[in-house]
Design a protein around this motif. Structure first.
Motif, mmCIF file in Angstrom:
data_model
loop_
_atom_site.group_PDB
_atom_site.id
_atom_site.type_symbol
_atom_site.label_atom_id
_atom_site.label_comp_id
_atom_site.label_asym_id
_atom_site.label_seq_id
_atom_site.Cartn_x
_atom_site.Cartn_y
_atom_site.Cartn_z
ATOM 1 N N ASP A 38 0.834 -1.207 0.000
ATOM 2 C CA ASP A 38 0.000 0.000 0.000
ATOM 3 C C ASP A 38 0.870 1.258 0.000
ATOM 4 O O ASP A 38 0.616 2.211 -0.741
ATOM 5 N N ILE A 41 2.411 1.721 -3.415
ATOM 6 C CA ILE A 41 1.476 2.289 -4.389
ATOM 7 C C ILE A 41 1.355 3.793 -4.179
ATOM 8 O O ILE A 41 1.313 4.575 -5.138
ATOM 9 N N TYR A 45 2.375 6.561 -6.918
ATOM 10 C CA TYR A 45 1.336 7.507 -7.343
ATOM 11 C C TYR A 45 1.968 8.833 -7.775
ATOM 12 O O TYR A 45 1.452 9.520 -8.657
ATOM 13 N N LEU A 57 -4.535 3.397 -9.928
ATOM 14 C CA LEU A 57 -3.722 3.045 -8.768
ATOM 15 C C LEU A 57 -4.557 3.016 -7.489
ATOM 16 O O LEU A 57 -4.408 2.117 -6.655
ATOM 17 N N PHE A 61 -5.737 -0.815 -4.884
ATOM 18 C CA PHE A 61 -5.640 -1.227 -3.479
ATOM 19 C C PHE A 61 -6.795 -0.717 -2.622
ATOM 20 O O PHE A 61 -6.835 -0.958 -1.414
ATOM 21 N N TRP A 65 -6.841 -1.806 1.470
ATOM 22 C CA TRP A 65 -5.847 -1.073 2.260
ATOM 23 C C TRP A 65 -6.311 -0.808 3.680
ATOM 24 O O TRP A 65 -5.507 -0.857 4.623
ATOM 25 N N GLY A 175 4.931 -2.682 -4.030
ATOM 26 C CA GLY A 175 3.851 -1.891 -4.622
ATOM 27 C C GLY A 175 3.852 -1.994 -6.136
ATOM 28 O O GLY A 175 2.798 -2.161 -6.771
ATOM 29 N N LEU A 179 0.933 -3.752 -8.502
ATOM 30 C CA LEU A 179 0.265 -2.996 -9.562
ATOM 31 C C LEU A 179 0.424 -3.654 -10.931
ATOM 32 O O LEU A 179 -0.515 -3.671 -11.736
#
Length: 333
Positions: A38, A41, A45, A57, A61, A65, A175, A179
């Motif tokens: 998490d 990600i 981002y 994105l 999650f 999350w 992450g 993804l």
């Protein structure tokens, strides 16, 4: 047969301090693995400019999350229940780092929620910064706190800071792997580069950290670092990181995800090795000295382990529901 049952029962009761130490470390590992991606990600981002990619994105999650954060609560609760003296010392000795970590989690959580409240570019940019900053600071502060705890080192020392940076880089790696397993090929191909680089930096950082510990004997951990189990963990980390990078380059993203998640799991195992039997190095407190009274330990065992099994079942169900790739603005059923 009765004598054997009684013997096993007596052994388990005597081993409860070690069993609870293992349970606490397991909760820590689950948090580092699951909330780690998490955080990754959130940091990745920052590399996205396209609004649709940002939404992708967040969608990736979004369903899990909040649930992943349950493990940091479980870690703290189990530490308090079984080793209250350690819990109190960790918070008392590292309260600024702990407070910073909680605030980082708060701002990370507010970011995605608040950015949807207005259709205003400046407003969204502000809360994007909140999300990205919280996603970076939370693992950095949590890792630095862990480094201080394990190595009895000042906040700005190399062992503490390298532990914090290590948690940041492994979070980016996991992450990116998560993804790529969830998003469309073009975006996945772009993100895998960040993951591979983060993996390389993480492995270099682990070697640098352990070398620093050996040279300085931080927290008296040099002997443990030079032991065979730690060497095996380092070797397995190199295999997982290198093998995972090869899988990523070949486009086998689900296999890469499994390999990448092995890195924080191995890191957590390393932490457990460094903390046993001295669970709080700054005071020399051992697992058996820190554990609660036998009556209290039996009680929390009876109440705690069924709850832990229930949580594990829930996570199996949750990740089973959201196991597929993203399609549009949600998961493919």
């Amino acid at each position: 047969m009765t004598e054997l049952v009684l013997l096993v029962d007596a052994y388990l009761v005597d081993a409860l301090p070690e069993i609870w130490f293992g349970a606490v470390m397991f909760a820590l590992a689950m948090y580092v693995v699951l909330d780690g991606f998490d955080f990754g990600i959130g940091m990745l981002y920052a590399t996205r400019d396209d609004e649709r990619e940002k939404e992708t994105l967040l969608t990736a999650f979004g369903p899990v999350w909040d649930a992943n954060e349950v493990w940091v609560v479980a870690f703290g609760t189990m530490l308090l229940a079984a080793f209250p003296r350690v819990y109190s010392r960790v918070l008392a000795d590292h309260y600024l780092l702990a407070l910073g970590f909680v605030l980082a989690l708060l701002f990370r959580g507010l970011g995605p929620e608040m950015r949807e409240q207005r259709d205003d570019e400046r407003w969204k940019r502000y809360w994007d910064y909140s999300f990205i900053g919280g996603s970076f600071l939370a693992p950095l502060l949590f890792g630095t706190l862990a480094g201080r705890w394990i190595f009895d080192a000042p906040t700005l020392s190399l062992p503490a800071l390298l532990t914090g940076v290590g948690l940041v880089t492994v979070s980016v790696a996991t992450g990116a792997a998560f993804l790529t397993a969830k998003t469309r090929p073009r975006l996945a191909s772009d993100l895998r580069t960040y993951g591979i680089v983060a993996t390389l930096v993480y492995l270099i950082g682990v070697v640098a950290l352990l070398t620093t510990v050996v040279v300085t004997d931080a927290g008296g951990a040099a002997e443990t670092v030079l032991s065979l189990p730690v060497g095996a963990i380092v070797l397995l980390s190199v295999v997982a990181g290198g093998g995972g990078s090869v899988l990523a380059l070949r486009g086998k993203y689900r296999a890469w995800l499994v390999s990448a998640l092995g890195l924080p799991a191995l890191l957590s195992l390393l932490v457990a090795l460094l903390l046993y039997p001295t669970i709080y190095p700054p005071t020399g407190l051992t697992v058996r000295e820190a554990v609660v009274s036998p009556l209290a330990l039996n009680l929390v065992t009876i109440l705690g382990f069924p709850a832990l099994l229930l949580v594990l079942w829930y996570f199996k169900f949750l990740y089973g529901v959201f196991s597929g790739p993203i399609e549009g603005e949600g998961y493919k059923s």
